[in-house]
Design a protein around this motif. Structure first.
Motif, PDB file in Angstrom:
ATOM      1  N   SER A  34      31.675  50.530  64.093  1.00  0.00           N
ATOM      2  CA  SER A  34      30.317  50.371  64.603  1.00  0.00           C
ATOM      3  C   SER A  34      29.661  49.166  63.929  1.00  0.00           C
ATOM      4  N   SER A  35      28.809  48.468  64.682  1.00  0.00           N
ATOM      5  CA  SER A  35      28.095  47.325  64.094  1.00  0.00           C
ATOM      6  C   SER A  35      27.124  47.780  63.006  1.00  0.00           C
ATOM      7  N   LYS A  36      26.778  49.056  62.983  1.00  0.00           N
ATOM      8  CA  LYS A  36      25.879  49.596  61.955  1.00  0.00           C
ATOM      9  C   LYS A  36      26.637  49.976  60.681  1.00  0.00           C
ATOM     10  N   ASN A  37      27.970  50.007  60.750  1.00  0.00           N
ATOM     11  CA  ASN A  37      28.809  50.392  59.617  1.00  0.00           C
ATOM     12  C   ASN A  37      29.166  49.161  58.790  1.00  0.00           C
ATOM     13  N   LYS A  38      28.344  48.879  57.789  1.00  0.00           N
ATOM     14  CA  LYS A  38      28.608  47.752  56.886  1.00  0.00           C
ATOM     15  C   LYS A  38      29.567  48.230  55.812  1.00  0.00           C
ATOM     16  N   ILE A  39      30.630  47.468  55.601  1.00  0.00           N
ATOM     17  CA  ILE A  39      31.635  47.825  54.607  1.00  0.00           C
ATOM     18  C   ILE A  39      31.259  47.139  53.300  1.00  0.00           C
ATOM     19  N   GLU A  40      31.112  47.929  52.226  1.00  0.00           N
ATOM     20  CA  GLU A  40      30.644  47.401  50.947  1.00  0.00           C
ATOM     21  C   GLU A  40      31.717  47.528  49.869  1.00  0.00           C
ATOM     22  N   PHE A  41      31.838  46.465  49.090  1.00  0.00           N
ATOM     23  CA  PHE A  41      32.748  46.428  47.945  1.00  0.00           C
ATOM     24  C   PHE A  41      31.952  45.960  46.743  1.00  0.00           C
ATOM     25  N   ILE A  42      32.111  46.645  45.625  1.00  0.00           N
ATOM     26  CA  ILE A  42      31.454  46.235  44.383  1.00  0.00           C
ATOM     27  C   ILE A  42      32.537  45.772  43.428  1.00  0.00           C
ATOM     28  N   VAL A  43      32.438  44.510  43.022  1.00  0.00           N
ATOM     29  CA  VAL A  43      33.456  43.889  42.176  1.00  0.00           C
ATOM     30  C   VAL A  43      32.804  43.477  40.873  1.00  0.00           C
ATOM     31  N   ASN A  44      33.326  44.014  39.764  1.00  0.00           N
ATOM     32  CA  ASN A  44      32.809  43.656  38.454  1.00  0.00           C
ATOM     33  C   ASN A  44      33.507  42.392  37.979  1.00  0.00           C
ATOM     34  N   ASN A  45      32.726  41.421  37.555  1.00  0.00           N
ATOM     35  CA  ASN A  45      33.271  40.145  37.119  1.00  0.00           C
ATOM     36  C   ASN A  45      32.963  39.901  35.649  1.00  0.00           C
ATOM     37  N   ALA A  46      34.006  39.564  34.898  1.00  0.00           N
ATOM     38  CA  ALA A  46      33.840  39.183  33.502  1.00  0.00           C
ATOM     39  C   ALA A  46      34.285  37.739  33.268  1.00  0.00           C
ATOM     40  N   ASP A  47      35.013  37.172  34.240  1.00  0.00           N
ATOM     41  CA  ASP A  47      35.570  35.820  34.129  1.00  0.00           C
ATOM     42  C   ASP A  47      34.621  34.818  34.785  1.00  0.00           C
ATOM     43  N   THR A  48      33.921  34.034  33.971  1.00  0.00           N
ATOM     44  CA  THR A  48      32.970  33.053  34.498  1.00  0.00           C
ATOM     45  C   THR A  48      33.520  31.632  34.489  1.00  0.00           C
ATOM     46  N   ILE A  49      34.838  31.485  34.289  1.00  0.00           N
ATOM     47  CA  ILE A  49      35.443  30.158  34.163  1.00  0.00           C
ATOM     48  C   ILE A  49      36.427  29.863  35.292  1.00  0.00           C
ATOM     49  N   SER A  50      37.263  30.829  35.647  1.00  0.00           N
ATOM     50  CA  SER A  50      38.364  30.596  36.591  1.00  0.00           C
ATOM     51  C   SER A  50      37.876  30.402  38.014  1.00  0.00           C
ATOM     52  N   SER A  51      38.547  29.483  38.700  1.00  0.00           N
ATOM     53  CA  SER A  51      38.309  29.247  40.124  1.00  0.00           C
ATOM     54  C   SER A  51      39.105  30.278  40.918  1.00  0.00           C
ATOM     55  N   LYS A  52      38.471  30.861  41.948  1.00  0.00           N
ATOM     56  CA  LYS A  52      39.110  31.931  42.705  1.00  0.00           C
ATOM     57  C   LYS A  52      38.955  31.724  44.208  1.00  0.00           C
ATOM     58  N   ASN A  53      39.851  32.362  44.947  1.00  0.00           N
ATOM     59  CA  ASN A  53      39.764  32.418  46.404  1.00  0.00           C
ATOM     60  C   ASN A  53      39.446  33.851  46.794  1.00  0.00           C
ATOM     61  N   VAL A  54      38.549  34.004  47.745  1.00  0.00           N
ATOM     62  CA  VAL A  54      38.164  35.323  48.243  1.00  0.00           C
ATOM     63  C   VAL A  54      38.640  35.439  49.681  1.00  0.00           C
ATOM     64  N   PHE A  55      39.269  36.563  50.001  1.00  0.00           N
ATOM     65  CA  PHE A  55      39.796  36.812  51.336  1.00  0.00           C
ATOM     66  C   PHE A  55      39.174  38.074  51.917  1.00  0.00           C
ATOM     67  N   ILE A  56      38.969  38.059  53.215  1.00  0.00           N
ATOM     68  CA  ILE A  56      38.643  39.273  53.958  1.00  0.00           C
ATOM     69  C   ILE A  56      39.935  39.698  54.621  1.00  0.00           C
ATOM     70  N   ASN A  57      40.313  40.936  54.421  1.00  0.00           N
ATOM     71  CA  ASN A  57      41.561  41.447  54.983  1.00  0.00           C
ATOM     72  C   ASN A  57      41.225  42.439  56.102  1.00  0.00           C
ATOM     73  N   ILE A  58      41.804  42.180  57.263  1.00  0.00           N
ATOM     74  CA  ILE A  58      41.554  43.018  58.439  1.00  0.00           C
ATOM     75  C   ILE A  58      42.890  43.555  58.945  1.00  0.00           C
ATOM     76  N   ARG A  59      42.943  44.860  59.135  1.00  0.00           N
ATOM     77  CA  ARG A  59      44.099  45.474  59.799  1.00  0.00           C
ATOM     78  C   ARG A  59      43.650  45.926  61.181  1.00  0.00           C
TER      79      ARG A  59
END
Length: 158
Positions: A34-59
């Motif tokens: 549903s368009s009203k169903n927002k999927i939420e993820f909470i990610v704790n970050n301690a690394d403020t130096i490393s460069s990262k890539n973020v992906f959305i994964n869809i099945r």
């Protein structure tokens, strides 16, 4: 026995060298998003130096009726700053064949969301993914998106 030890050691080394910081999925009930169903993820970050890539994964399965998918991605930083993106990803090639990986009816798509980002604040980052895909007769988004079975986020070090 010696071969078994060598294989186990190799698997251990490979698993320890993973660049993946975070990877989780949330199932979509009955494959109807549903368009009203927002999927939420909470990610704790301690690394403020490393460069990262973020992906959305869809099945998705064969019940998905579109050749692309439109998503709204939101990131809320620990300080409260919010970044919102409207995203479009192709789900099929020009001939209508599913993109992604998988040998069954379920295909997994790993879609670039953010490249070479440095999360410069420590604390919890909140990622929200919502679908913005609409059929011609569903401008308001009242009809659930069929065929999406899982939505996930993965974060990998560069």
């Amino acid at each position: 026995m010696r071969k078994l030890v060598v294989i186990f050691s190799a698997l251990l080394v490979i698993s320890c060298n993973s660049k993946e910081d975070y990877n989780t999925y949330k199932s979509i009930e009955n494959g109807k998003w549903s368009s009203k169903n927002k999927i939420e993820f909470i990610v704790n970050n301690a690394d403020t130096i490393s460069s990262k890539n973020v992906f959305i994964n869809i099945r998705n399965n064969k019940n998905y009726e579109f050749s692309s998918i439109f998503l709204i991605g939101k990131i809320e930083f620990p300080s409260g700053i919010k970044v919102v993106d409207t995203l479009e990803y192709e789900m099929t090639d020009a001939a209508g064949n599913w993109l992604g990986t998988g040998f069954t009816d379920v295909k997994e798509n790993k879609l670039f969301y953010k490249e070479q980002v440095v999360f410069n604040e420590t604390g919890d980052y909140i990622f929200n993914i919502e679908n913005a895909t609409r059929g011609i007769s569903d401008i308001e988004g009242n009809k659930p998106l069929q065929g999406i079975t899982d939505v996930g986020i993965s974060i990998e070090k560069e």
